[in-house]
Design an enzyme around this catalytic site. Structure first.
Site, PDB file in Angstrom:
ATOM      1  N   LYS A   1      51.312 135.507 -29.773  1.00 20.71           N
ATOM      2  CA  LYS A   1      52.778 135.381 -29.842  1.00 20.71           C
ATOM      3  C   LYS A   1      53.319 136.103 -31.078  1.00 20.71           C
ATOM      4  O   LYS A   1      54.332 136.809 -31.009  1.00 20.71           O
ATOM      5  CB  LYS A   1      53.187 133.912 -29.933  1.00 20.71           C
ATOM      6  CG  LYS A   1      52.739 133.051 -28.782  1.00 20.71           C
ATOM      7  CD  LYS A   1      52.888 131.559 -29.148  1.00 20.71           C
ATOM      8  CE  LYS A   1      52.078 130.688 -28.221  1.00 20.71           C
ATOM      9  NZ  LYS A   1      51.975 129.296 -28.712  1.00 20.71           N
TER      10      LYS A   1
ATOM     11  N   LYS B   1      50.385 126.053 -36.379  1.00 14.74           N
ATOM     12  CA  LYS B   1      49.370 125.614 -35.418  1.00 14.74           C
ATOM     13  C   LYS B   1      48.969 124.200 -35.810  1.00 14.74           C
ATOM     14  O   LYS B   1      49.366 123.724 -36.875  1.00 14.74           O
ATOM     15  CB  LYS B   1      48.148 126.535 -35.457  1.00 14.74           C
ATOM     16  CG  LYS B   1      47.624 126.759 -36.880  1.00 14.74           C
ATOM     17  CD  LYS B   1      46.464 127.739 -36.953  1.00 14.74           C
ATOM     18  CE  LYS B   1      46.845 129.173 -36.742  1.00 14.74           C
ATOM     19  NZ  LYS B   1      46.220 129.783 -35.567  1.00 14.74           N
ATOM     20  N   ARG B   2      48.186 123.519 -34.976  1.00 11.51           N
ATOM     21  CA  ARG B   2      47.700 122.199 -35.369  1.00 11.51           C
ATOM     22  C   ARG B   2      47.004 122.275 -36.731  1.00 11.51           C
ATOM     23  O   ARG B   2      46.374 123.286 -37.060  1.00 11.51           O
ATOM     24  CB  ARG B   2      46.731 121.663 -34.301  1.00 11.51           C
ATOM     25  CG  ARG B   2      47.429 121.251 -33.024  1.00 11.51           C
ATOM     26  CD  ARG B   2      48.418 120.125 -33.245  1.00 11.51           C
ATOM     27  NE  ARG B   2      47.762 118.900 -33.561  1.00 11.51           N
ATOM     28  CZ  ARG B   2      47.737 117.822 -32.780  1.00 11.51           C
ATOM     29  NH1 ARG B   2      48.366 117.835 -31.614  1.00 11.51           N
ATOM     30  NH2 ARG B   2      47.116 116.728 -33.154  1.00 11.51           N
TER      31      ARG B   2
ATOM     32  N   LYS C   1      40.852 125.399 -38.912  1.00  9.76           N
ATOM     33  CA  LYS C   1      41.916 126.406 -38.939  1.00  9.76           C
ATOM     34  C   LYS C   1      42.276 126.816 -40.368  1.00  9.76           C
ATOM     35  O   LYS C   1      42.978 127.791 -40.595  1.00  9.76           O
ATOM     36  CB  LYS C   1      43.147 125.895 -38.202  1.00  9.76           C
ATOM     37  CG  LYS C   1      42.942 125.748 -36.675  1.00  9.76           C
ATOM     38  CD  LYS C   1      44.180 125.192 -36.001  1.00  9.76           C
ATOM     39  CE  LYS C   1      44.043 124.933 -34.517  1.00  9.76           C
ATOM     40  NZ  LYS C   1      44.261 126.143 -33.685  1.00  9.76           N
TER      41      LYS C   1
ATOM     42  N   THR D   1      46.155 131.408 -29.229  1.00 10.45           N
ATOM     43  CA  THR D   1      47.227 132.088 -28.501  1.00 10.45           C
ATOM     44  C   THR D   1      48.419 132.303 -29.420  1.00 10.45           C
ATOM     45  O   THR D   1      49.218 133.212 -29.194  1.00 10.45           O
ATOM     46  CB  THR D   1      47.681 131.292 -27.257  1.00 10.45           C
ATOM     47  OG1 THR D   1      47.899 129.931 -27.636  1.00 10.45           O
ATOM     48  CG2 THR D   1      46.649 131.384 -26.150  1.00 10.45           C
TER      49      THR D   1
ATOM     50  N   HIS E   1      36.859 125.301 -23.436  1.00  7.75           N
ATOM     51  CA  HIS E   1      37.812 125.629 -24.491  1.00  7.75           C
ATOM     52  C   HIS E   1      37.264 125.509 -25.902  1.00  7.75           C
ATOM     53  O   HIS E   1      37.957 125.846 -26.859  1.00  7.75           O
ATOM     54  CB  HIS E   1      39.039 124.725 -24.408  1.00  7.75           C
ATOM     55  CG  HIS E   1      40.018 125.154 -23.370  1.00  7.75           C
ATOM     56  ND1 HIS E   1      41.024 126.042 -23.612  1.00  7.75           N
ATOM     57  CD2 HIS E   1      40.121 124.823 -22.062  1.00  7.75           C
ATOM     58  CE1 HIS E   1      41.733 126.224 -22.508  1.00  7.75           C
ATOM     59  NE2 HIS E   1      41.193 125.503 -21.553  1.00  7.75           N
TER      60      HIS E   1
HETATM   61  C1  PLP Z   1      50.922 128.627 -28.987  1.00  6.99           C
HETATM   62  C2  PLP Z   1      51.058 127.257 -29.482  1.00  6.99           C
HETATM   63  C3  PLP Z   1      49.963 126.607 -30.044  1.00  6.99           C
HETATM   64  C4  PLP Z   1      48.616 127.275 -30.217  1.00  6.99           C
HETATM   65  O1  PLP Z   1      48.549 127.902 -31.459  1.00  6.99           O
HETATM   66  P1  PLP Z   1      47.153 128.426 -32.054  1.00  6.99           P
HETATM   67  O2  PLP Z   1      47.556 129.221 -33.230  1.00  6.99           O
HETATM   68  O3  PLP Z   1      46.536 129.275 -30.984  1.00  6.99           O
HETATM   69  O4  PLP Z   1      46.360 127.236 -32.394  1.00  6.99           O
HETATM   70  C5  PLP Z   1      50.133 125.329 -30.504  1.00  6.99           C
HETATM   71  N1  PLP Z   1      51.314 124.698 -30.413  1.00  6.99           N
HETATM   72  C6  PLP Z   1      52.409 125.291 -29.886  1.00  6.99           C
HETATM   73  C7  PLP Z   1      53.687 124.557 -29.814  1.00  6.99           C
HETATM   74  C8  PLP Z   1      52.314 126.588 -29.399  1.00  6.99           C
HETATM   75  O5  PLP Z   1      53.385 127.173 -28.859  1.00  6.99           O
END
Ligand code: PLP
Length: 813
Positions: free
Chosen positions: A656, A544-545, A550, A652, A355
């Site tokens: 979305k 995101k985190r 990032k 991911t 990952h």
């Molecule tokens: C999809 C998702 C992530 C991943 O987000 P990235 O932008 O790919 O880092 C993190 N937390 C939650 C709650 C998510 O649904």
């Protein structure tokens, strides 16, 4: 399933009576939720029993997905939808004067994960069930999920997530399937006839108790199992004979420390903490999970030598890598196989997903720690290492000591879990094309050179039925009315929407749905944060985190720049913008927490400045998780995917947002590259350094942050604002951020990418002025997003890694 409103009401009223002993109008929302859950569980139970008995009697190959994290979120709405009874239940409840939304609201998120990795695991479970793959999850039932984030005075403050206080209706505790996990002690050897036997003595025994949650497939009668393990003290009647071989007294003395093992989820995303308790957790669920696979397998009555024909074990990153020596241990010490037989089965069973390539995230354990805690496992790892080194020299003719030490499992007193995972599995996959290429050509090249056939790519995917059907009912309805409901099972069908790209009335409908979602979010922001935002503004989101790679700070520095421009010229003709941030920082990640404080500080200045006429707003929504994401993402116009090229393995969140019609503002990193390929370059906004350029800088050492700073007045101005007292905080508050950018030479190339990011944001503002041009881009993103459904990702895992067949199930409820 078939269910009439009348039947539902009868069942539900009976359930309420039996579980609360009260009249329905006297019950609380929680009681109503729990009663509904119990009922749904009963419907699912019939399918579940049928699924399990079919797998057993028809001797079906099964896959076990081992993951330290499963970020499943809520179950109720999904289970109702998948059973096909959502509308019936909703109407039935309404006739009892109950609003289904009030019930759905009560459910708490099952937040047993940090971010993308845990959410991926949850999405994969859903996809396995929904495309009829016999596949189960194996993990840990943490008593406390990821902490709850609150923002106090602009700072992140952590609170415990006690998600189990109201009980969890979806789980079944299976006392009869408990197993024992052994720690510490030492290994004794003796001859048993011809065979050298190894026995762990004086160990500490921990009881692992499984809690099973049904994972329902979409309208297909399949119910797989998510099995999460909980550590309990051993009671003296359990397995006394076996237990008494260990150290009885010390096990009792330690009984209270046992439950600590499954108390908390480590809150680091992409960072290796290296703590003993974490190692205990890893072995705990791996050992319990593999023992229970053997117990299930033995009920199928096929010889142990055929194990790999019926069992596939997948490890989600290296956290479950001890599955390799644990499987070896059982095959050698309990099933009495030869090393060669056991190794063949182990490598045939196990496959591994990588990952990340970031050094700080790669797991390593001190050898002494491992040997202390897991003496027999450590012996097996050392033997794997010994035989591997022999092969390197004799089979692959590698003799250069540097080359050999780059490949060792054990090096410099540390055990490298990624190397163990590669050597002990038949498949290693990256999570996006670009990431896999970096693994093959760079980070894991030494392994790719000897095992090219093991490496492959499986681009991540998302649970489209959650992120589209559950999260965005308005858009789902429009799509269904336009192209039919085929996309629910086969999301590539979404491409049919491309036919409507020049249909103004369709684009109007699309715009209107996005606008309604923005109104809803604006109301949520007003209710929760007291900030008024204009739903006609561009909703620009980064959720995101929080992590330096990032680059949330690139985003907020640009916001500071826009604000400066507006202050200079309040009449500047720019479309109004709302910048929405959400995300948790690891509690011990100081700079990330300061980035949160910076976002909130800038927000408080901008949001309270009347002179800029509401053209700019900054919102930080606390406690990002699956539920918050589901509220936010349908309202996004712009999706910020701005990691330093090479750092985000896949992402991911990007998928979305795309599926909900946001336009991606992206670096060429992770799956952004594939998003570009699906949607076409004209429907994505790209900027920034490319991977090769980033690697060039790292290699030649020519990057000079100060030089960029001194030559870019706009950029210099905002960086200076961090430390010159301009912001309403003590002057030294943001020095750590400024230092990372200048004194420590900006590891993530914020400065280098700033100008190109600024221009990309200008392009967005320009395009947004033309409603139809924008909606067309939005439409293209929705239409091309189907390729990123986890259903397809799992299809590829099933055929090219696990070699497991679909098992279609017939059952009448
Ligand atoms: C999809 C998702 C992530 C991943 O987000 P990235 O932008 O790919 O880092 C993190 N937390 C939650 C709650 C998510 O649904």
């Amino acid at each position: 399933m078939k269910l009439t409103i009348a039947e539902f009401k009868q069942d539900y009223i009976a359930q309420i009576k039996s579980s609360t002993a009260r009249q329905i109008n006297e019950t609380t929302a929680l009681e109503r939720y729990t009663a509904l859950g119990e009922m749904v569980k009963e419907y699912i139970g019939n399918l579940w029993a049928n699924t399990n008995s079919t797998y057993r009697t028809e001797q079906v190959k099964q896959i076990y997905y081992f993951s330290m994290e499963f970020l499943t979120g809520k179950f109720m709405e999904n289970n109702l939808n998948y059973l096909g009874i959502y509308e019936i239940v909703k109407d039935g409840l309404r006739s009892l004067d109950i609003d289904i939304d009030d019930i759905l609201e009560v459910e708490v998120d099952q937040g047993l994960g940090n971010g993308g990795l845990g959410r991926l695991a949850a999405g994969f479970l859903d996809a396995m069930s929904s495309i009829s793959i016999p596949g189960h999850g194996c993990g840990i039932r943490y008593k406390n999920g990821l902490f709850e984030q609150r923002i106090i005075d602009g700072y992140q403050v952590e609170f415990p997530d006690r998600w189990l206080v109201n009980n969890n209706v979806w789980e079944y505790k299976r006392n009869n399937k408990a197993v024992i996990v052994k720690y510490n002690g030492h290994v004794e050897t003796h001859m048993d006839g011809e065979r050298l036997k190894f026995e762990l003595v004086n160990y500490d025994a921990v009881r692992a108790v499984p809690y099973d949650t049904p994972i329902l497939g979409f309208e297909n009668n399949t119910v797989n199992t998510l099995r999460l393990w909980s550590a309990e003290e051993i009671d003296d009647i359990f397995d006394f004979e076996n237990f008494s071989k260990g150290n009885y007294l010390s096990a009792f003395e330690k009984k209270h420390s046992v439950e600590i093992i499954t108390q908390i989820l480590y809150p680091n995303d992409a960072y290796d903490e290296g703590k003993l308790l974490r190692l205990k957790q890893e072995y705990f669920f791996v050992s319990a999970g593999i023992q229970s696979i053997f117990n299930t397998y033995k009920k199928m009555n096929v010889g142990i030598n055929r194990f790999a024909e019926f069992v596939a074990i997948h490890i989600n990153d290296t956290h479950p890598a001890l599955a390799i020596p644990e499987l070896m241990r059982i095959l050698l010490d309990e099933e009495e196989m030869t090393w060669e037989e056991a190794w063949k089965i182990t490598t045939q069973c196990i496959s591994y997903t990588n990952h990340t390539i970031m050094a700080e995230a790669l797991e390593k354990w001190p050898l002494y720690m491992l040997r202390d805690l897991l003496p027999r496992i450590t012996m097996i790892i050392e033997e794997i290492e010994r035989r591997f080194t022999e092969d390197l020299i004799n089979v692959y003719h590698i003799t250069d000591p540097n080359h050999l030490s780059a490949m060792h499992i054990i090096y410099d007193g540390m055990v490298r879990m990624a190397h163990l995972s590669i050597i002990g599995s038949h498949s290693i996959n990256g999570v996006a094309k670009l990431h896999t290429e970096i693994l093959k050509n760079k980070e894991l090249k030494v392994f790719y050179d000897i095992y090219p056939e093991r490496f492959n790519n499986k681009t991540n995917g998302i649970m489209h039925r959650h992120w589209l059907l559950n999260a965005n009912p308005g858009l789902t309805k429009l799509i269904g009315d336009t192209i039919g409901d085929g996309f629910k099972k086969n999301p590539r069908v979404l491409r049919d929407l491309l036919k409507y790209r020049d249909d103004k009335s369709f684009l109007d409908d699309l715009f209107e749905i996005k606008h309604q979602n923005k109104e809803n979010l604006a109301k949520y922001i007003k209710d929760k944060q007291g900030i008024v935002v204009d739903p006609y503004a561009i909703f620009d989101m980064q959720a995101k985190r929080i992590h330096e790679y990032k680059r949330q700070h690139l985003n907020i520095l640009h916001v500071m720049h826009l604000y400066r421009q507006l202050k200079e010229n309040p009449n500047l003709d720019i479309p109004p913008r709302v910048f929405v941030f959400a995300g948790k920082s690891a509690p011990s990640y100081y700079v990330a927490k300061q980035i949160i404080k910076l976002i909130n500080t800038v927000g408080s200045v901008i949001n309270n400045d009347k002179s800029i006429k509401d053209k700019l707003k900054v919102v930080f929504l606390p406690n990002y998780g699956v539920s918050l994401a589901s509220h936010m993402i349908p309202a996004a116009d712009v999706s910020e995917q701005i990691s330093t090229a090479s750092k985000e393995a896949s992402g991911t969140g990007n998928m979305k947002f795309m599926m909900n019609g946001a336009v991606t503002l992206a670096t060429l990193d992770g799956a952004n590259v594939e998003i570009m390929n699906e949607v076409g370059e004209s429907n994505i906004i790209l900027f920034g350094l490319k991977v090769e350029e980033v690697y060039d800088y790292y290699q030649n050492g020519h990057y000079n942050a100060y030089e960029i700073y001194n030559n870019s007045p706009d950029l210099k101005a905002v960086i200076d604002e961090l430390v010159n007292g301009y912001l309403p905080v003590p002057k030294d508050e943001f020095i750590p951020i400024a230092d990372r950018l200048l004194r420590f030479n900006d590891e993530f190339f914020i400065l280098k990418d700033f100008e190109s990011y600024r221009l990309a944001q200008e392009r967005i503002a320009e395009i947004y002025r033309d409603k139809y041009q924008w909606s067309k881009m939005s439409l293209a993103n929705i239409a091309c997003s189907g390729a990123f459904s986890a259903d397809y990702t799992i299809e590829r895992y099933a055929t090219s890694i696990w070699n497991v067949q679909k098992k279609l199930l017939d059952f009448k409820l």
